[in-house]
Write an enzyme that holds these catalytic residues in place. Structure first.
Site, PDB file in Angstrom:
ATOM      1  N   ASP A 252       0.835  -1.195   0.000  1.00 40.13           N
ATOM      2  CA  ASP A 252       0.000   0.000   0.000  1.00 40.13           C
ATOM      3  C   ASP A 252       0.874   1.251   0.000  1.00 40.13           C
ATOM      4  OD1 ASP A 252      -2.413  -1.356   0.054  1.00 40.13           O
ATOM      5  OD2 ASP A 252      -2.270  -1.640   2.225  1.00 40.13           O
ATOM      6  N   TYR A 320       5.254  -9.292   7.247  1.00 42.04           N
ATOM      7  CA  TYR A 320       4.669  -7.980   7.533  1.00 42.04           C
ATOM      8  C   TYR A 320       4.795  -7.669   9.019  1.00 42.04           C
ATOM      9  CZ  TYR A 320       2.222  -8.660   3.083  1.00 42.04           C
ATOM     10  OH  TYR A 320       1.913  -8.878   1.775  1.00 42.04           O
ATOM     11  N   TYR A 392      -4.234  -9.622   1.196  1.00 48.34           N
ATOM     12  CA  TYR A 392      -4.508  -8.243   1.602  1.00 48.34           C
ATOM     13  C   TYR A 392      -4.536  -8.220   3.126  1.00 48.34           C
ATOM     14  CZ  TYR A 392      -5.739  -7.153  -3.234  1.00 48.34           C
ATOM     15  OH  TYR A 392      -5.712  -6.950  -4.591  1.00 48.34           O
TER      16      TYR A 392
END
Ligand SMILES: [Zn+2]
Length: 430
Positions: A252, A320, A392
């Site tokens: 993003d 992440y 996502y």
């Protein structure tokens, strides 16, 4: 000499007015090592000598016609003989097939192509020709009428001539699969269409600051994207028209990309220069955008790396780090239970509502490979997640109004929002 080819030589010369090149290439396979115009000229010379002897001896009508045909095709000795001995002034006619002299037309084409390619650096090429249908029809007519089994098609002849001569004049080599440049010519009307193929580079990028998109967005400052920053250095350095950036997936705009960085392939369009000092380029980009992005391991690549980098983005696991705000407080015990459930969890994700306007709506099955969760305070989590490529993460946290299931929000039965997200590693390379 056997009678067979001799008869064919005579018939061809009497029936069709051909330039030396078009005449010679009808017999290419008989003498593959000989220049086609040399071959054409030699056969015409032999025909001329025989016709001349016959004409001198008994003034044969047939041999006079052959002498006339040879003269019309531009064969000098026949023109001179008819003028000096018979008082006949012959006008040279254009070649029945190519309409000119194929040798001159090709030599001119080589000069023009060389001239046009002088300003760009290319290492390999592919040539081709586009000829008028009437020319092809005339070529077929000659072939059909005389049924000569040794001919070489005009296209083949032109292409191999260009391959040979362009290699020599520009000191570059042919490559039919992935050439730097391709040109399609019509030597008989001067058309030359040149297509410069892109230069491909690959490497990895790290994004060190939030608010940077991967590719340029319409109406936004190009320098607020990884693609735009790289282009601002690479386009002038290569003298290219522009470039296109292909990432192995994307993070993003507000997520950092850390660790070893994310692989990418760059397609530099219409470059004038291809021999680059990649280390120096990398340094230049990194100095220009210090603190924003960093490029690593810049290398030459090929067209098929675009597909490979896309597949890589889909398949490779990423690590992440996320900070997650919860709608309620949770206990250490709930946290441990949550961690156990999330480890190896398979989820179904419909295309997130925030990107639905530009992507097709479909369901993806993804896996959260592993998770490490910690409580920052009673309703804030810090998470390190290893997830399959293309997951996502924000939607895995929030549930995206039920479009991702299960989600952290669903598992905890409260709202959950990802307030910070960074990709701390990309576990794969091209
Ligand atoms: Zn010709």
């Amino acid at each position: 000499m056997t009678e067979y080819p001799w008869k064919v030589f005579t018939k061809l010369a009497s029936k069709f007015i051909l330039c030396d090149g078009c005449f010679g290439r009808q017999f290419s396979l008989l003498a593959p090592g000989i220049d086609k115009w040399e071959l054409g000229h030699s056969i015409k010379t032999a025909l001329f000598l025989c016709a001349l002897i016959q004409h001198e001896k008994n003034g044969k009508r047939g041999s006079f016609n052959l002498l006339k045909a040879l003269a019309k095709s531009g064969f000098g000795p026949a023109i001179a003989y008819l003028r000096d001995r018979c008082g006949a002034v012959m006008e040279v006619e254009p070649c029945y097939i190519c309409g000119t002299d194929i040798r001159q037309a090709l030599e001119k084409t080589v000069v023009s192509v060389t001239e046009r390619l002088k300003t760009v650096e290319v290492r390999t090429f592919k040539s081709g020709s586009s000829l008028s249908s009437s020319l092809i029809r005339r070529e077929d007519e000659v072939k059909r009428t005389l049924k000569i089994p040794w001919g070489e098609s005009i296209k083949n002849f032109i292409n191999s001539y260009l391959d040979h001569e362009i290699s020599k004049s520009l000191k570059i080599s042919t490559d039919v699969d992935e050439p730097d440049v391709m040109f399609i010519v019509n030597p008989f009307n001067g058309d030359i269409k040149i297509t410069l193929f892109p230069l491909y580079l690959r490497g990895r990028y790290r994004k060190l600051m939030k608010g940077i998109s991967q590719t340029r967005k319409r109406g936004k400052d190009p320098l607020s994207s990884v693609e735009g920053m790289i282009a601002s250095v690479l386009v002038p350095e290569t003298g290219a028209a522009d470039l296109t950036f292909h990432g192995a997936g994307r993070e993003d705009v507000d997520a950092l990309m850390l660790g070893n960085g994310r692989p990418f392939v760059i397609e530099v369009r219409e470059p004038a220069r291809r021999s680059l000092d990649l280390k120096a380029l990398e340094r230049k980009i990194n100095e220009a955008f210090q603190g924003k992005i960093e490029i690593l391991g810049l290398k030459y690549a090929s067209k098929k790396d675009i597909r490979r980098v896309k597949i890589l983005g889909e398949r490779v696991n990423k690590v992440y780090r996320a900070v997650i705000k919860l709608g309620r407080e949770i206990s250490e015990e709930e946290l441990r239970e949550l961690q156990n459930r999330v480890n190896g969890l398979e989820i179904n994700q419909k295309t997130p509502s925030r990107v639905l306007w530009r992507r097709g709506d479909r369901i993806r099955r993804k896996k959260i490979v592993s998770a490490k969760l910690n409580l920052v305070d009673k309703n804030t989590l810090s998470a390190t997640l290893v997830a399959q490529g293309g997951t996502y993460i924000k939607e895995f946290v929030s549930g995206d109004s039920g479009r991702t299931t299960p989600s952290l929000s669903e598992l905890l039965n409260t709202t959950a929002e990802c307030v910070e997200l960074e990709v701390i590693d990309f576990l794969g390379d091209l």
